[in-house]
Design a protein around this motif. Sequence first.
Motif, PDB file in Angstrom:
ATOM      1  N   MET A   1      89.962  71.481  59.071  1.00 28.00           N
ATOM      2  CA  MET A   1      88.971  71.194  58.044  1.00 28.00           C
ATOM      3  C   MET A   1      88.736  72.430  57.201  1.00 28.00           C
ATOM      4  SD  MET A   1      85.808  68.934  59.203  1.00 28.00           S
ATOM      5  CE  MET A   1      85.794  68.246  60.811  1.00 28.00           C
ATOM      6  N   ASN A   2      88.279  72.190  56.005  1.00 27.73           N
ATOM      7  CA  ASN A   2      87.979  73.334  55.143  1.00 27.73           C
ATOM      8  C   ASN A   2      86.525  73.754  55.314  1.00 27.73           C
ATOM      9  OD1 ASN A   2      86.385  71.613  53.631  1.00 27.73           O
ATOM     10  ND2 ASN A   2      87.982  71.214  52.119  1.00 27.73           N
ATOM     11  N   ALA A   3      86.166  74.846  54.679  1.00 29.78           N
ATOM     12  CA  ALA A   3      84.827  75.425  54.857  1.00 29.78           C
ATOM     13  C   ALA A   3      83.738  74.495  54.326  1.00 29.78           C
ATOM     14  CB  ALA A   3      84.757  76.781  54.166  1.00 29.78           C
ATOM     15  N   ALA A   7      80.639  73.018  56.527  1.00 36.98           N
ATOM     16  CA  ALA A   7      79.244  73.222  56.133  1.00 36.98           C
ATOM     17  C   ALA A   7      78.514  71.887  56.006  1.00 36.98           C
ATOM     18  CB  ALA A   7      79.179  73.997  54.820  1.00 36.98           C
ATOM     19  N   ALA A   8      79.186  70.892  55.430  1.00 39.41           N
ATOM     20  CA  ALA A   8      78.568  69.569  55.292  1.00 39.41           C
ATOM     21  C   ALA A   8      78.316  68.937  56.654  1.00 39.41           C
ATOM     22  CB  ALA A   8      79.453  68.663  54.439  1.00 39.41           C
ATOM     23  N   PHE A   9      79.272  69.100  57.562  1.00 40.51           N
ATOM     24  CA  PHE A   9      79.098  68.557  58.906  1.00 40.51           C
ATOM     25  C   PHE A   9      77.935  69.244  59.616  1.00 40.51           C
ATOM     26  CE2 PHE A   9      80.036  68.543  63.464  1.00 40.51           C
ATOM     27  CZ  PHE A   9      80.083  67.177  63.677  1.00 40.51           C
ATOM     28  N   ALA A  10      77.829  70.563  59.495  1.00 43.55           N
ATOM     29  CA  ALA A  10      76.740  71.303  60.131  1.00 43.55           C
ATOM     30  C   ALA A  10      75.393  70.888  59.551  1.00 43.55           C
ATOM     31  CB  ALA A  10      76.959  72.804  59.973  1.00 43.55           C
ATOM     32  N   ALA A  11      75.331  70.713  58.236  1.00 45.49           N
ATOM     33  CA  ALA A  11      74.071  70.285  57.599  1.00 45.49           C
ATOM     34  C   ALA A  11      73.691  68.887  58.063  1.00 45.49           C
ATOM     35  CB  ALA A  11      74.217  70.334  56.084  1.00 45.49           C
ATOM     36  N   ALA A 111      70.772  77.306  63.693  1.00 42.71           N
ATOM     37  CA  ALA A 111      70.117  77.704  62.442  1.00 42.71           C
ATOM     38  C   ALA A 111      71.032  78.612  61.652  1.00 42.71           C
ATOM     39  CB  ALA A 111      68.794  78.405  62.749  1.00 42.71           C
ATOM     40  N   PRO A 112      71.054  78.448  60.325  1.00 41.15           N
ATOM     41  CA  PRO A 112      71.894  79.336  59.521  1.00 41.15           C
ATOM     42  C   PRO A 112      71.483  80.796  59.731  1.00 41.15           C
ATOM     43  CG  PRO A 112      71.066  77.515  58.191  1.00 41.15           C
ATOM     44  CD  PRO A 112      70.361  77.455  59.525  1.00 41.15           C
ATOM     45  N   GLY A 113      72.449  81.622  60.044  1.00 43.56           N
ATOM     46  CA  GLY A 113      72.183  83.037  60.255  1.00 43.56           C
ATOM     47  C   GLY A 113      71.740  83.386  61.664  1.00 43.56           C
ATOM     48  N   ALA A 114      71.623  82.376  62.546  1.00 41.08           N
ATOM     49  CA  ALA A 114      71.183  82.647  63.923  1.00 41.08           C
ATOM     50  C   ALA A 114      72.341  83.207  64.728  1.00 41.08           C
ATOM     51  CB  ALA A 114      70.662  81.386  64.571  1.00 41.08           C
TER      52      ALA A 114
END
Length: 118
Positions: A1-3, A7-11, A111-114
């Motif tokens: 998968m691409n970035a 990111a969409a999957f994580a969101a 969490a983003p940045g965790a």
Amino acid sequence: MNARADAAFAASARTIDRSILVFGVIALVGSVLLSPSSEAVTLFGYDLPVMCSYRAFTGMDCPGCGLTRSFTFMGHLQPLQAFASHMAGPFAYVAVVAQVPYRAWRLYRNAPGATLHG
């Protein structure tokens, strides 16, 4: 998968975790605030209307009838009455209780940045 897909999957996963966490907290707080009886549920002394449209129209219980009463009995630490209201209710209650810390942990961990150490 691409970035972008990652990111969409994580969101999307965070949205699902957040939604389940909010639902679980609302269900647990409601189970404590509502007062159960064998026939109805009250909030601060006021009877709540029947939520099941099938029961309201026919006067007969549907397969889901009694779950709210069962949850409120569990919220008041009365498992025998909870089982009497609905056999699956206490199991569903335990599943909801387990989701609250689990989803909170997932949101914290992802969490983003965790960064987790150890």
